[in-house]
Design an enzyme around this catalytic site. Structure first.
Site: not given
Ligand code: AMP
Length: 212
Positions: A13, A88, A127, A160, A171
């Site tokens: 994404k 999400r 990654r 990360r 996750r």
């Molecule tokens: P990502 O970079 O999109 O994988 O997001 C990393 C982390 O940020 C996720 O595992 C969540 O803990 C938090 N996060 C990101 N976007 C959201 C969202 N829309 N709702 C809730 N938590 C989020």
């Protein structure tokens, strides 16, 4: 153009959002990037969000919805946007629909990137992200497997914390339980375009562009 990109963690994404938003000249909104920035700056929001992020669970909806409210009120979102990692949960999706409706706006398309679980795990464990420009790359791009410098800006690359195997499993679980139901939600609205996310970055970008 107003788009949403859906997909499991590691589906691509972030990388694809950058390519697609550049192509259309629209704002790339990554709630994950925004939250990581807040954690880095040690803000009130960052402090609240960091424990959820570290354990691979979702940050509470009200905090994320507030971020999106601010994004939608910014001038840079007027030309359009691409949501990466938001919504999400069904609650986020419904609240988002409400906010857009109040502004007289709607979503044009929801792209759902589909990748096998084996590929997802491989991508996530390999990654690396650039500290300076947020560029995402893979250790497979580097000859000795030792990714240290960002190929775009020379910044330091890091893994990360939530890309460690145990957190990845959590996750995936969160994705299945809380995020996957969104596919059905947007299917009902006739907005979903399924896209095969396997293959090279360029191949996937081309598939997405032809789906839009
Ligand atoms: P990502 O970079 O999109 O994988 O997001 C990393 C982390 O940020 C996720 O595992 C969540 O803990 C938090 N996060 C990101 N976007 C959201 C969202 N829309 N709702 C809730 N938590 C989020």
């Amino acid at each position: 153009m107003r788009l949403i990109l859906l997909g499991a963690p590691g589906a691509g994404k972030g990388t694809q959002s950058k390519n697609i938003s550049e192509k259309y000249g629209i704002m790339h909104v990554s709630t994950g990037d925004i939250l990581r920035e807040e954690v880095k700056k040690n803000t009130e929001l960052g402090i609240k969000a960091s424990k959820y992020m570290q354990e691979g669970t979702l940050v509470p909806d009200d905090l994320v919805i507030e971020i999106i409210r601010n994004v939608l009120s910014s001038a840079s979102s007027r030309k359009g946007f691409l949501m990466d990692g938001f919504p999400r949960t069904l609650n986020q999706a419904e609240k988002f629909d409400g906010m857009l409706k109040n502004l007289g706006l709607s979503i044009d398309k929801v792209v759902n990137i589909i990748v096998s679980e084996e590929t997802l795990v491989k991508r996530l464990t390999g990654r690396r992200v650039c500290h300076s420009c947020n560029n995402i790359c893979s250790i497979s791009m580097f000859k000795d497997g030792q990714a240290k410098k960002c190929p775009v800006c020379g910044g330091k690359l890091f893994k990360r914390k939530d890309d460690e195997e145990e957190v990845i499993r959590q996750r995936f679980h969160v994705y299945e339980k809380q995020t996957r139901p969104l596919i059905k939600y947007y299917k009902k609205n006739g907005l979903i375009e399924d896209v095969d996310g396997s293959g090279s970055e360029k191949e996937v970008t081309e598939r997405i562009l032809s789906a839009l």
